[in-house]
Write a protein that holds these residues in place. Sequence first.
Motif, PDB file in Angstrom:
ATOM      1  N   GLU A  10     -33.072  47.392 -15.647  1.00 45.35           N
ATOM      2  CA  GLU A  10     -32.154  46.720 -16.606  1.00 45.35           C
ATOM      3  C   GLU A  10     -30.544  46.747 -15.861  1.00 45.35           C
ATOM      4  O   GLU A  10     -30.258  47.884 -15.277  1.00 45.35           O
ATOM      5  N   GLY A  11     -30.071  45.502 -15.840  1.00 41.63           N
ATOM      6  CA  GLY A  11     -28.580  45.375 -15.398  1.00 41.63           C
ATOM      7  C   GLY A  11     -27.532  45.217 -16.811  1.00 41.63           C
ATOM      8  O   GLY A  11     -27.947  44.428 -17.487  1.00 41.63           O
ATOM      9  N   LEU A  12     -26.564  45.951 -16.395  1.00 41.57           N
ATOM     10  CA  LEU A  12     -25.307  45.527 -17.222  1.00 41.57           C
ATOM     11  C   LEU A  12     -24.275  45.131 -16.336  1.00 41.57           C
ATOM     12  O   LEU A  12     -23.773  45.805 -15.613  1.00 41.57           O
ATOM     13  N   PHE A  13     -23.801  43.816 -16.638  1.00 33.00           N
ATOM     14  CA  PHE A  13     -22.829  43.283 -15.815  1.00 33.00           C
ATOM     15  C   PHE A  13     -21.352  43.082 -16.647  1.00 33.00           C
ATOM     16  O   PHE A  13     -21.652  42.429 -17.600  1.00 33.00           O
ATOM     17  N   LEU A  14     -20.369  43.253 -15.910  1.00 29.02           N
ATOM     18  CA  LEU A  14     -19.142  43.125 -16.694  1.00 29.02           C
ATOM     19  C   LEU A  14     -18.262  42.194 -16.025  1.00 29.02           C
ATOM     20  O   LEU A  14     -18.074  42.103 -14.885  1.00 29.02           O
ATOM     21  N   LEU A  90     -16.716  42.316 -12.427  1.00 29.45           N
ATOM     22  CA  LEU A  90     -15.790  43.531 -12.042  1.00 29.45           C
ATOM     23  C   LEU A  90     -16.463  44.906 -12.010  1.00 29.45           C
ATOM     24  O   LEU A  90     -16.141  45.680 -11.015  1.00 29.45           O
ATOM     25  N   ARG A  91     -17.817  45.129 -12.695  1.00 30.19           N
ATOM     26  CA  ARG A  91     -18.444  46.376 -12.732  1.00 30.19           C
ATOM     27  C   ARG A  91     -19.775  45.858 -13.060  1.00 30.19           C
ATOM     28  O   ARG A  91     -19.991  44.931 -13.629  1.00 30.19           O
ATOM     29  N   PHE A  92     -20.999  46.666 -12.497  1.00 27.60           N
ATOM     30  CA  PHE A  92     -22.125  46.731 -12.778  1.00 27.60           C
ATOM     31  C   PHE A  92     -22.848  47.861 -12.850  1.00 27.60           C
ATOM     32  O   PHE A  92     -22.377  48.928 -12.130  1.00 27.60           O
ATOM     33  N   MET A  93     -23.931  47.999 -13.780  1.00 26.97           N
ATOM     34  CA  MET A  93     -24.777  49.255 -13.622  1.00 26.97           C
ATOM     35  C   MET A  93     -26.154  48.863 -13.555  1.00 26.97           C
ATOM     36  O   MET A  93     -26.493  48.137 -14.472  1.00 26.97           O
TER      37      MET A  93
END
Length: 110
Positions: A10-14, A90-93
């Motif tokens: 699962e990837g969350l991208f900002l 900007l950020r990712f998780m």
Amino acid sequence: MSEVKSNMYEGLFLFPQAAISNLDAASSHVQEMLAKVGAELVSFKKWDDRRLAYPIKGNKRGVYFLAYFKLEGPTITSLERNLLLSEEVLRFMITRCDHLTMEQIEAAEG
């Protein structure tokens, strides 16, 4: 020779709020990054537009994209390196989510 196992991630991208004006470019950027390392995209959507807890590179608001994808374990470091070098993200998780069923992933998709 051992076989390399594909894991579900699962990837969350900002992205900065400026990405709202061109959501297609931001979403295609993430999809290109995933395709570059050979990820199999299962689900992808714009998750939310929120105020950030603290400014990141001068941005007070951001746009989040949520993706579920399959990728071979050792290549995740290559994806993370590419995302760190990206000037647009900007950020990712990224976390493993092998425990989720396809029904849960589809429910997150909306």
